[in-house]
Design an enzyme around this catalytic site. Sequence first.
Site, PDB file in Angstrom:
ATOM      1  N   HIS A   1      -3.580   6.778   2.401  1.00 52.79           N
ATOM      2  CA  HIS A   1      -3.944   5.469   1.863  1.00 52.79           C
ATOM      3  C   HIS A   1      -5.308   5.070   2.419  1.00 52.79           C
ATOM      4  O   HIS A   1      -5.577   5.249   3.611  1.00 52.79           O
ATOM      5  CB  HIS A   1      -2.871   4.451   2.254  1.00 52.79           C
ATOM      6  CG  HIS A   1      -3.300   3.042   2.009  1.00 52.79           C
ATOM      7  ND1 HIS A   1      -3.732   2.616   0.770  1.00 52.79           N
ATOM      8  CD2 HIS A   1      -3.401   1.964   2.841  1.00 52.79           C
ATOM      9  CE1 HIS A   1      -4.066   1.342   0.854  1.00 52.79           C
ATOM     10  NE2 HIS A   1      -3.886   0.925   2.085  1.00 52.79           N
TER      11      HIS A   1
ATOM     12  N   ASN B   1     -10.232  -0.894  -0.319  1.00 53.21           N
ATOM     13  CA  ASN B   1      -8.774  -0.724  -0.344  1.00 53.21           C
ATOM     14  C   ASN B   1      -8.232  -1.295  -1.655  1.00 53.21           C
ATOM     15  O   ASN B   1      -8.229  -2.514  -1.839  1.00 53.21           O
ATOM     16  CB  ASN B   1      -8.175  -1.442   0.868  1.00 53.21           C
ATOM     17  CG  ASN B   1      -6.660  -1.337   0.927  1.00 53.21           C
ATOM     18  OD1 ASN B   1      -6.023  -0.848  -0.004  1.00 53.21           O
ATOM     19  ND2 ASN B   1      -6.074  -1.803   2.017  1.00 53.21           N
TER      20      ASN B   1
ATOM     21  N   CYS C   1       0.811  -1.229   0.000  1.00 53.17           N
ATOM     22  CA  CYS C   1       0.000   0.000   0.000  1.00 53.17           C
ATOM     23  C   CYS C   1       0.839   1.271   0.000  1.00 53.17           C
ATOM     24  O   CYS C   1       0.334   2.348  -0.301  1.00 53.17           O
ATOM     25  CB  CYS C   1      -0.962  -0.029   1.176  1.00 53.17           C
ATOM     26  SG  CYS C   1      -2.047  -1.460   1.102  1.00 53.17           S
TER      27      CYS C   1
HETATM   28  O1  UT7 Z   1      -3.802  -1.634   3.389  1.00 53.31           O
HETATM   29  C1  UT7 Z   1      -3.109  -2.520   4.185  1.00 53.31           C
HETATM   30  C2  UT7 Z   1      -3.281  -2.236   5.554  1.00 53.31           C
HETATM   31  N1  UT7 Z   1      -4.444  -2.911   6.078  1.00 53.31           N
HETATM   32  C3  UT7 Z   1      -5.144  -2.282   6.986  1.00 53.31           C
HETATM   33  O2  UT7 Z   1      -4.877  -1.140   7.293  1.00 53.31           O
HETATM   34  C4  UT7 Z   1      -6.246  -3.032   7.695  1.00 53.31           C
HETATM   35  C5  UT7 Z   1      -6.209  -2.688   9.147  1.00 53.31           C
HETATM   36  N2  UT7 Z   1      -7.187  -3.405   9.931  1.00 53.31           N
HETATM   37  C6  UT7 Z   1      -8.508  -3.149   9.851  1.00 53.31           C
HETATM   38  O3  UT7 Z   1      -8.965  -2.371   9.043  1.00 53.31           O
HETATM   39  C7  UT7 Z   1      -9.397  -3.822  10.874  1.00 53.31           C
HETATM   40  O4  UT7 Z   1      -8.587  -4.430  11.860  1.00 53.31           O
HETATM   41  C8  UT7 Z   1     -10.349  -4.869  10.258  1.00 53.31           C
HETATM   42  C9  UT7 Z   1     -11.417  -4.183   9.451  1.00 53.31           C
HETATM   43  C10 UT7 Z   1      -9.584  -5.845   9.403  1.00 53.31           C
HETATM   44  C11 UT7 Z   1     -11.048  -5.637  11.370  1.00 53.31           C
HETATM   45  O5  UT7 Z   1     -11.751  -4.739  12.212  1.00 53.31           O
HETATM   46  P1  UT7 Z   1     -11.604  -4.803  13.782  1.00 53.31           P
HETATM   47  O6  UT7 Z   1     -12.469  -3.778  14.344  1.00 53.31           O
HETATM   48  O7  UT7 Z   1     -10.123  -4.739  14.106  1.00 53.31           O
HETATM   49  O8  UT7 Z   1     -12.219  -6.197  14.114  1.00 53.31           O
HETATM   50  P2  UT7 Z   1     -11.523  -7.445  14.797  1.00 53.31           P
HETATM   51  O9  UT7 Z   1     -10.548  -8.103  13.887  1.00 53.31           O
HETATM   52  O10 UT7 Z   1     -11.080  -7.072  16.170  1.00 53.31           O
HETATM   53  O11 UT7 Z   1     -12.758  -8.404  14.952  1.00 53.31           O
HETATM   54  C12 UT7 Z   1     -13.876  -8.076  15.800  1.00 53.31           C
HETATM   55  C13 UT7 Z   1     -14.928  -9.129  15.624  1.00 53.31           C
HETATM   56  C14 UT7 Z   1     -14.382 -10.553  15.689  1.00 53.31           C
HETATM   57  O12 UT7 Z   1     -15.365 -11.377  16.309  1.00 53.31           O
HETATM   58  P3  UT7 Z   1     -15.213 -11.807  17.852  1.00 53.31           P
HETATM   59  O13 UT7 Z   1     -13.882 -12.500  17.929  1.00 53.31           O
HETATM   60  O14 UT7 Z   1     -15.230 -10.514  18.614  1.00 53.31           O
HETATM   61  O15 UT7 Z   1     -16.390 -12.673  18.076  1.00 53.31           O
HETATM   62  C15 UT7 Z   1     -14.247 -10.943  14.263  1.00 53.31           C
HETATM   63  O16 UT7 Z   1     -14.335 -12.341  14.056  1.00 53.31           O
HETATM   64  O17 UT7 Z   1     -15.516  -9.003  14.318  1.00 53.31           O
HETATM   65  C16 UT7 Z   1     -15.462 -10.261  13.659  1.00 53.31           C
HETATM   66  N3  UT7 Z   1     -15.322 -10.019  12.237  1.00 53.31           N
HETATM   67  C17 UT7 Z   1     -16.387  -9.888  11.424  1.00 53.31           C
HETATM   68  N4  UT7 Z   1     -17.708  -9.924  11.661  1.00 53.31           N
HETATM   69  C18 UT7 Z   1     -18.524  -9.712  10.601  1.00 53.31           C
HETATM   70  C19 UT7 Z   1     -14.183  -9.905  11.502  1.00 53.31           C
HETATM   71  N5  UT7 Z   1     -14.487  -9.672  10.218  1.00 53.31           N
HETATM   72  C20 UT7 Z   1     -15.862  -9.662  10.142  1.00 53.31           C
HETATM   73  C21 UT7 Z   1     -16.749  -9.465   9.090  1.00 53.31           C
HETATM   74  N6  UT7 Z   1     -18.068  -9.495   9.363  1.00 53.31           N
HETATM   75  N7  UT7 Z   1     -16.362  -9.235   7.830  1.00 53.31           N
END
Ligand code: UT7
Length: 355
Positions: free
Chosen positions: A280, A310, A139
């Site tokens: 980004h 993204n 990125c």
């Molecule tokens: O360009 C390259 C750089 N990449 C980035 O900058 C990405 C950076 N990271 C992010 O944008 C975020 O961390 C994500 C969008 C990937 C994830 O969001 P988050 O708020 O950090 O969620 P999390 O990973 O802490 O997950 C929270 C909950 C989990 O469930 P439990 O364990 O609390 O029951 C996940 O399993 O949300 C769940 N979850 C989803 N639920 C519904 C993860 N993905 C999904 C989904 N739909 N698509």
Amino acid sequence: MDGPGSWAVVPHFSMPKATPSQSARLVRRVKISAIGCYVPPKKLTNADLEKMVDTNDDWIFARTGIRTRHIVEPGVATSDLSVEAAKLVLEQRNLKGSDIDTIIVCTVTPDMMFPSTACLVQDRLGATGAWGFDLIAACSGTVYGLTTGAQMIASGAQERVLVIGADTMSKIVDYQDRATCVLFGDAAGAVLLEPSEDPDLGLLDYINEVDGSGGHMLYMPAGGSRLPASPETLAARMHYVHQDGGQVFKYAVRKMSEVCVEILRRNGFTPEDVDILLLHQANGRIISAVADKLGMPENKAINIIEEYGNTTGATIPLAAREVLNNGRLKKGDLVVMCAVGAGLTAGAALWRWAY
Ligand code: UT7
């Protein structure tokens, strides 16, 4: 005033860690003279993803700010998007492919391992006098590509460098992994660099950084020389993006804020002086958090993630195109581009906008 191609002493154009004698060397100011973007027409909506994985529109929009992303049809590759974007740039400047000296394609989804996508693009553009290469910085690729290309022009070695940030992320995203498949889309953004006839307009400074200790946070495990493709790597779904989203999120907010503050500080600016912040586009919450840390009004931090997701190498050109088209980005504006990506990589570029 200096004419195109002329030389000027521009001590302000500083390299990271430059000694006084290095930063005062003869360089030319370099400007962005055109931007062209190509986004494939097919949309992948949150509703479509609900049918593929256990997710929903509310979660995706609340946690990422994304509603749709555009993805290519089968058989379409990164070079195809790149060529379309590049043609728009040539058209804007009324140039032919043979007017380009260098082509840098910033991508993590090349058509194939080799030849480079830059070679494929060079051929299809008829850029008969150009050399080129692919640049892998995920990125941060386009910020690295622009600052690399700018150095070629600043040194006097080249006149026109075409930097293309392009990715077909849909080819390496696992549509069984809800944590990653909702994030990414496909697009290409081509940016033309040329000498600036006005020494006050163009690239003022840049900071590029790598922290390889974070490589495991965002990577594609197989398909390279460590783990060549095999039935086992395919079965283990190792040819897809693997990400520790939480860790990358924290790093992105901290590092983008840090490099933005530093590049402004060392050039005598504050966040208040910035007209347009082109971050980004990885997550709408990251964009808001960085603007907040910088104490900038959120509307200066351009956010187009809702429509495109993204698109890795293409996000910053897409965001720039948006504000150029709606008249918000104007000649003389102070612009910061900033990105963080797999590697981990980070980069910021400070511009006085030239057109
Ligand atoms: O360009 C390259 C750089 N990449 C980035 O900058 C990405 C950076 N990271 C992010 O944008 C975020 O961390 C994500 C969008 C990937 C994830 O969001 P988050 O708020 O950090 O969620 P999390 O990973 O802490 O997950 C929270 C909950 C989990 O469930 P439990 O364990 O609390 O029951 C996940 O399993 O949300 C769940 N979850 C989803 N639920 C519904 C993860 N993905 C999904 C989904 N739909 N698509």
